[in-house]
Scaffold this active site. Structure first.
Site, PDB file in Angstrom:
ATOM      1  N   ASP A  30       0.822  -0.821  -0.225  1.00 41.80           N
ATOM      2  CA  ASP A  30      -0.024  -0.015   0.149  1.00 41.80           C
ATOM      3  C   ASP A  30       1.076   1.265   0.070  1.00 41.80           C
ATOM      4  O   ASP A  30       1.518   1.423   0.077  1.00 41.80           O
ATOM      5  CB  ASP A  30      -1.123   0.063   1.127  1.00 41.80           C
ATOM      6  CG  ASP A  30      -2.103   1.034   0.723  1.00 41.80           C
ATOM      7  OD1 ASP A  30      -3.633  -0.420   0.937  1.00 41.80           O
ATOM      8  OD2 ASP A  30      -2.181   1.941   0.574  1.00 41.80           O
ATOM      9  N   THR A 122     -13.581  -3.951  -7.828  1.00 43.30           N
ATOM     10  CA  THR A 122     -14.748  -4.242  -9.007  1.00 43.30           C
ATOM     11  C   THR A 122     -14.726  -3.338  -9.844  1.00 43.30           C
ATOM     12  O   THR A 122     -14.389  -1.937  -9.611  1.00 43.30           O
ATOM     13  CB  THR A 122     -16.312  -3.511  -7.821  1.00 43.30           C
ATOM     14  OG1 THR A 122     -16.010  -5.011  -6.803  1.00 43.30           O
ATOM     15  CG2 THR A 122     -17.566  -3.436  -9.166  1.00 43.30           C
ATOM     16  N   PHE A 152     -16.545 -11.005  -3.003  1.00 42.46           N
ATOM     17  CA  PHE A 152     -17.972 -11.191  -2.949  1.00 42.46           C
ATOM     18  C   PHE A 152     -17.910 -11.098  -1.182  1.00 42.46           C
ATOM     19  O   PHE A 152     -19.780 -11.258  -1.045  1.00 42.46           O
ATOM     20  CB  PHE A 152     -18.809 -12.250  -3.338  1.00 42.46           C
ATOM     21  CG  PHE A 152     -18.892 -12.475  -5.111  1.00 42.46           C
ATOM     22  CD1 PHE A 152     -19.791 -11.507  -6.123  1.00 42.46           C
ATOM     23  CD2 PHE A 152     -18.323 -13.237  -5.912  1.00 42.46           C
ATOM     24  CE1 PHE A 152     -19.811 -12.040  -7.089  1.00 42.46           C
ATOM     25  CE2 PHE A 152     -17.419 -13.219  -6.851  1.00 42.46           C
ATOM     26  CZ  PHE A 152     -18.713 -12.845  -7.608  1.00 42.46           C
ATOM     27  N   GLU A 155     -18.620  -7.311   4.636  1.00 38.79           N
ATOM     28  CA  GLU A 155     -17.754  -6.637   5.724  1.00 38.79           C
ATOM     29  C   GLU A 155     -19.114  -7.154   6.996  1.00 38.79           C
ATOM     30  O   GLU A 155     -20.410  -7.493   7.399  1.00 38.79           O
ATOM     31  CB  GLU A 155     -18.564  -4.760   5.758  1.00 38.79           C
ATOM     32  CG  GLU A 155     -17.420  -4.093   4.834  1.00 38.79           C
ATOM     33  CD  GLU A 155     -17.700  -2.799   4.262  1.00 38.79           C
ATOM     34  OE1 GLU A 155     -17.953  -2.258   5.629  1.00 38.79           O
ATOM     35  OE2 GLU A 155     -17.140  -2.069   3.672  1.00 38.79           O
ATOM     36  N   PHE A 252     -31.672 -11.934   2.185  1.00 33.57           N
ATOM     37  CA  PHE A 252     -31.563 -10.541   1.852  1.00 33.57           C
ATOM     38  C   PHE A 252     -32.818  -9.947   1.584  1.00 33.57           C
ATOM     39  O   PHE A 252     -32.760  -8.906   0.451  1.00 33.57           O
ATOM     40  CB  PHE A 252     -31.266 -10.355   0.546  1.00 33.57           C
ATOM     41  CG  PHE A 252     -29.555  -9.507   0.897  1.00 33.57           C
ATOM     42  CD1 PHE A 252     -28.899 -11.371   1.582  1.00 33.57           C
ATOM     43  CD2 PHE A 252     -29.224  -8.318   1.022  1.00 33.57           C
ATOM     44  CE1 PHE A 252     -27.446 -10.366   2.100  1.00 33.57           C
ATOM     45  CE2 PHE A 252     -27.773  -8.494   0.978  1.00 33.57           C
ATOM     46  CZ  PHE A 252     -26.770  -9.547   1.701  1.00 33.57           C
ATOM     47  N   HIS A 254     -34.907  -8.835   4.276  1.00 31.35           N
ATOM     48  CA  HIS A 254     -35.265  -8.176   5.311  1.00 31.35           C
ATOM     49  C   HIS A 254     -35.208  -6.563   4.741  1.00 31.35           C
ATOM     50  O   HIS A 254     -34.944  -5.470   4.321  1.00 31.35           O
ATOM     51  CB  HIS A 254     -33.564  -8.034   6.607  1.00 31.35           C
ATOM     52  CG  HIS A 254     -33.750  -9.443   7.062  1.00 31.35           C
ATOM     53  ND1 HIS A 254     -34.370 -10.663   7.455  1.00 31.35           N
ATOM     54  CD2 HIS A 254     -32.779 -10.170   6.323  1.00 31.35           C
ATOM     55  CE1 HIS A 254     -33.808 -11.664   7.813  1.00 31.35           C
ATOM     56  NE2 HIS A 254     -32.729 -11.616   7.408  1.00 31.35           N
ATOM     57  N   ALA A 255     -36.721  -5.865   5.579  1.00 29.67           N
ATOM     58  CA  ALA A 255     -37.590  -5.031   5.020  1.00 29.67           C
ATOM     59  C   ALA A 255     -36.695  -3.916   6.035  1.00 29.67           C
ATOM     60  O   ALA A 255     -36.446  -4.241   7.451  1.00 29.67           O
ATOM     61  CB  ALA A 255     -38.721  -4.339   5.162  1.00 29.67           C
ATOM     62  N   CYS A 263     -20.580  -0.869  -0.898  1.00 29.45           N
ATOM     63  CA  CYS A 263     -20.649  -1.229  -2.327  1.00 29.45           C
ATOM     64  C   CYS A 263     -21.833  -0.721  -3.178  1.00 29.45           C
ATOM     65  O   CYS A 263     -21.952  -0.461  -4.543  1.00 29.45           O
ATOM     66  CB  CYS A 263     -20.563  -2.730  -2.229  1.00 29.45           C
ATOM     67  SG  CYS A 263     -19.206  -2.984  -1.102  1.00 29.45           S
ATOM     68  N   LYS A 266     -22.475   2.772  -5.187  1.00 29.81           N
ATOM     69  CA  LYS A 266     -21.530   2.738  -5.759  1.00 29.81           C
ATOM     70  C   LYS A 266     -21.875   1.785  -6.977  1.00 29.81           C
ATOM     71  O   LYS A 266     -21.623   2.069  -8.141  1.00 29.81           O
ATOM     72  CB  LYS A 266     -20.345   2.994  -5.106  1.00 29.81           C
ATOM     73  CG  LYS A 266     -19.297   2.231  -5.755  1.00 29.81           C
ATOM     74  CD  LYS A 266     -17.193   2.844  -5.223  1.00 29.81           C
ATOM     75  CE  LYS A 266     -17.536   1.076  -5.032  1.00 29.81           C
ATOM     76  NZ  LYS A 266     -17.082   0.062  -5.871  1.00 29.81           N
TER      77      LYS A 266
HETATM   78  C1  UGA Z   1     -21.832  -6.506  -0.310  1.00 26.75           C
HETATM   79  C2  UGA Z   1     -22.178  -7.528  -0.959  1.00 26.75           C
HETATM   80  O1  UGA Z   1     -23.668  -8.483  -0.230  1.00 26.75           O
HETATM   81  C3  UGA Z   1     -20.966  -8.809  -0.319  1.00 26.75           C
HETATM   82  O2  UGA Z   1     -21.355  -9.588  -1.844  1.00 26.75           O
HETATM   83  C4  UGA Z   1     -20.208  -7.954  -1.885  1.00 26.75           C
HETATM   84  O3  UGA Z   1     -18.708  -8.728  -1.157  1.00 26.75           O
HETATM   85  C5  UGA Z   1     -20.094  -6.566  -1.501  1.00 26.75           C
HETATM   86  O4  UGA Z   1     -21.186  -5.933  -0.838  1.00 26.75           O
HETATM   87  C6  UGA Z   1     -18.731  -6.028  -1.720  1.00 26.75           C
HETATM   88  O5  UGA Z   1     -19.816  -5.761  -2.913  1.00 26.75           O
HETATM   89  O6  UGA Z   1     -18.052  -5.651  -1.372  1.00 26.75           O
HETATM   90  P1  UGA Z   1     -22.261  -4.775   1.757  1.00 26.75           P
HETATM   91  O7  UGA Z   1     -22.078  -4.381   1.395  1.00 26.75           O
HETATM   92  O8  UGA Z   1     -20.826  -5.685   2.901  1.00 26.75           O
HETATM   93  O9  UGA Z   1     -21.619  -6.716   0.687  1.00 26.75           O
HETATM   94  O10 UGA Z   1     -23.638  -5.528   3.155  1.00 26.75           O
HETATM   95  P2  UGA Z   1     -24.296  -6.310   2.690  1.00 26.75           P
HETATM   96  O11 UGA Z   1     -24.592  -7.455   4.124  1.00 26.75           O
HETATM   97  O12 UGA Z   1     -25.166  -7.232   1.817  1.00 26.75           O
HETATM   98  O13 UGA Z   1     -25.247  -4.986   3.523  1.00 26.75           O
HETATM   99  C7  UGA Z   1     -25.913  -4.385   2.034  1.00 26.75           C
HETATM  100  C8  UGA Z   1     -27.104  -3.122   2.662  1.00 26.75           C
HETATM  101  O14 UGA Z   1     -28.273  -3.288   3.411  1.00 26.75           O
HETATM  102  C9  UGA Z   1     -26.858  -2.626   4.388  1.00 26.75           C
HETATM  103  O15 UGA Z   1     -27.161  -1.287   4.695  1.00 26.75           O
HETATM  104  C10 UGA Z   1     -27.930  -3.758   5.116  1.00 26.75           C
HETATM  105  O16 UGA Z   1     -28.732  -3.100   6.214  1.00 26.75           O
HETATM  106  C11 UGA Z   1     -29.007  -4.054   3.276  1.00 26.75           C
HETATM  107  N1  UGA Z   1     -29.544  -5.025   3.366  1.00 26.75           N
HETATM  108  C12 UGA Z   1     -29.737  -6.208   3.722  1.00 26.75           C
HETATM  109  C13 UGA Z   1     -31.103  -4.460   3.824  1.00 26.75           C
HETATM  110  O17 UGA Z   1     -31.417  -3.318   4.096  1.00 26.75           O
HETATM  111  N2  UGA Z   1     -31.749  -5.741   3.822  1.00 26.75           N
HETATM  112  C14 UGA Z   1     -30.979  -6.696   3.749  1.00 26.75           C
HETATM  113  O18 UGA Z   1     -32.145  -8.238   3.707  1.00 26.75           O
HETATM  114  C15 UGA Z   1     -29.805  -7.373   3.502  1.00 26.75           C
END
Ligand code: UGA
Length: 436
Positions: A30, A122, A152, A155, A252, A254-255, A263, A266
């Site tokens: 880095d 990405t 994939f 966090e 995925f 969950h409301a 991610c 963007k």
């Molecule tokens: C997301 C993807 O899930 C990963 O597979 C991907 O690798 C990553 O982006 C990336 O491109 O680097 P991440 O952003 O860490 O991962 O978080 P998520 O767990 O996917 O949640 C994203 C958002 O969706 C959060 O604000 C979360 O609260 C919301 N969410 C998620 C909901 O509102 N409802 C759900 O049912 C799931």
């Protein structure tokens, strides 16, 4: 096998540490000297459960090192990963590829052996072609293959996601690229994690399509939640009812207050830009982006309504519990809490917030919000409490204490972490998302 990881941010550091844990020799590179200094001292630049321990054990075992020197870091590496940021370019939402191309250029100039250059960042469709062009223009005499290998991981669950992936996607154009990548992922191959070999452009698109689909799923259920509120249905039961259909799947659904993070916001914008560039509109994703943007602010209005509406809001106090875009991270990027807090502040509401990890990064994003030392401190004397992020610590709050500290027993649960019947039985005025 020696692996070089250029970029020690979220993806680079987690991937580097996990590859080292598989037994590879990994150098994380880095440009940020202070980040590398801190990593040498065992201080992680991000909050991710289990990462510090994984880094420490692999550093001790001599498999994981850090450097700011790219030339020295890539020497002898058979696989050189590019894992630098691809933020949204200001103005048009296109992914900014400046850092990716700069790394490709530097790699080309400093290559001292045959190697596979892998984009893990990405990157939009066609980026691998440009990386290949940059590398060949550098005049290197070594054999180079450019491969796409999107990540994939989520966090908060990054290490598990990396080590036990649903699939590994590899976009390669020749056998050299495929062979080296097989070797990189051999430990997972043995675990029978499915590896999907596709062409490079397909691999690049898979990453965006996956994130856009997940963002669509969330947005779909959020709109269903709104409808549930109107018709007296329960969105959690709707999620269960449709999710049991294997073709839909339960995850995925969950409301909540809308998706945020580094991610989905963007990547959906970048995919829209690609679609526009290729004159192939993706109207569903356009709608998803629009609906999600509007939703965050609407959630702020929902909280305002719970304290008597805009006309009665001035001078009232609201406690926000949870600020990060999701639990188990300190990441505040595009978090719904920012819009919720702003909507409240705009109505003259005093906002006090608490988050287990996110307050440091939240402060500059919401300068008018006071940060509290714990949830009860935030709640004391408030006219309502709003749950914005579903940290486990909030599920176990002493609700009797919460009620006694509140000025009015109003709870707006934007993540549906409590049972409505229980809350109302305790005497709370309880609002949630998509539930009667
Ligand atoms: C997301 C993807 O899930 C990963 O597979 C991907 O690798 C990553 O982006 C990336 O491109 O680097 P991440 O952003 O860490 O991962 O978080 P998520 O767990 O996917 O949640 C994203 C958002 O969706 C959060 O604000 C979360 O609260 C919301 N969410 C998620 C909901 O509102 N409802 C759900 O049912 C799931």
């Amino acid at each position: 096998m020696k692996i070089a990881m250029v970029g020690s941010g979220y993806v680079g550091l987690v991937s580097g540490a996990c590859f080292a844990d598989f037994g590879h020799e990994v150098v994380c590179i880095d440009k940020d000297q202070s980040k590398i200094d801190r990593l040498h001292e065992g201080v992680m630049p991000i909050f991710e459960p289990g990462l510090a321990e994984l880094v420490e054990s692999n550093v001790k075992a001599g498999r994981l090192t850090f450097t700011t020197e790219l030339k020295e870091g890539i020497a002898g590496a058979q696989a050189i990963f590019i894992a630098v940021g691809t933020p949204s370019r200001r103005g048009d939402g296109h992914a900014d590829l400046t850092y990716v191309y700069a790394v490709a250029e530097e790699v080309g100039q400093n290559l001292s052996n045959d190697a596979v250059v892998v984009t893990k960042s990405t990157v939009p469709v066609g980026t691998g072609d440009e990386v290949e062009r940059i590398l060949s223009a550098s005049g290197t005499s070594h054999r180079v293959a450019v491969v796409s290998n999107p990540e994939f991981l989520r966090e908060g669950a990054a290490i598990n996601d990396f080590k036990r992936p649903d699939r590994i996607v590899i976009g390669a154009e020749d056998d050299f690229g495929r062979e080296v990548m097989r070797e990189v992922y051999r430990p997972l191959f043995l675990n029978e994690s499915p590896i999907l070999f596709v062409n490079r452009r397909t691999s690049e698109l898979i990453k965006y399509a996956a994130n856009a689909f997940l963002a669509t799923k969330i947005t779909f259920i959020n709109e269903m939640a709104d409808l549930c509120e109107k018709v007296g249905a329960n969105v959690q039961d709707v999620s269960r009812g449709i999710g049991m259909d294997n073709r839909i799947g339960a995850k995925f659904l969950h409301a909540g207050p809308g998706y945020g993070g580094s991610c989905f916001p963007k990547d959906t914008l970048a995919l829209l830009k690609t679609a526009e560039d290729y004159d192939s509109p993706t109207r569903i994703i356009e709608a998803v982006v629009k609906v999600n943007d509007g939703r965050k602010r609407a959630m702020g209005r929902k909280v305002v309504d719970a304290i008597g509406g805009q006309d009665n809001a001035r001078g009232k106090k609201v406690a926000l519990l949870g600020l990060t875009f999701k639990p188990d991270t300190d990441d505040m990027r595009d978090s719904p809490s920012i819009a919720v807090a702003q909507a409240l502040v705009d109505c003259g509401v005093e906002v006090v917030a608490y988050d287990p990890e996110g307050m440091e990064l939240a402060k500059p994003l919401m300068p008018e919000v006071t940060m509290a030392s714990d949830p009860y401190d935030a709640i004391e004397g408030a006219d309502a409490v709003a749950i914005v992020t579903e940290w486990d610590a909030f599920r176990a709050l002493d609700l009797n204490r919460v009620k006694s500290l509140l000025n009015a027993p109003v709870v707006v649960d934007l993540r549906n972490i409590y049972r409505a019947d229980d809350m109302r039985a305790m005497g709370f005025t309880y609002e949630s998302v998509g539930r009667p």
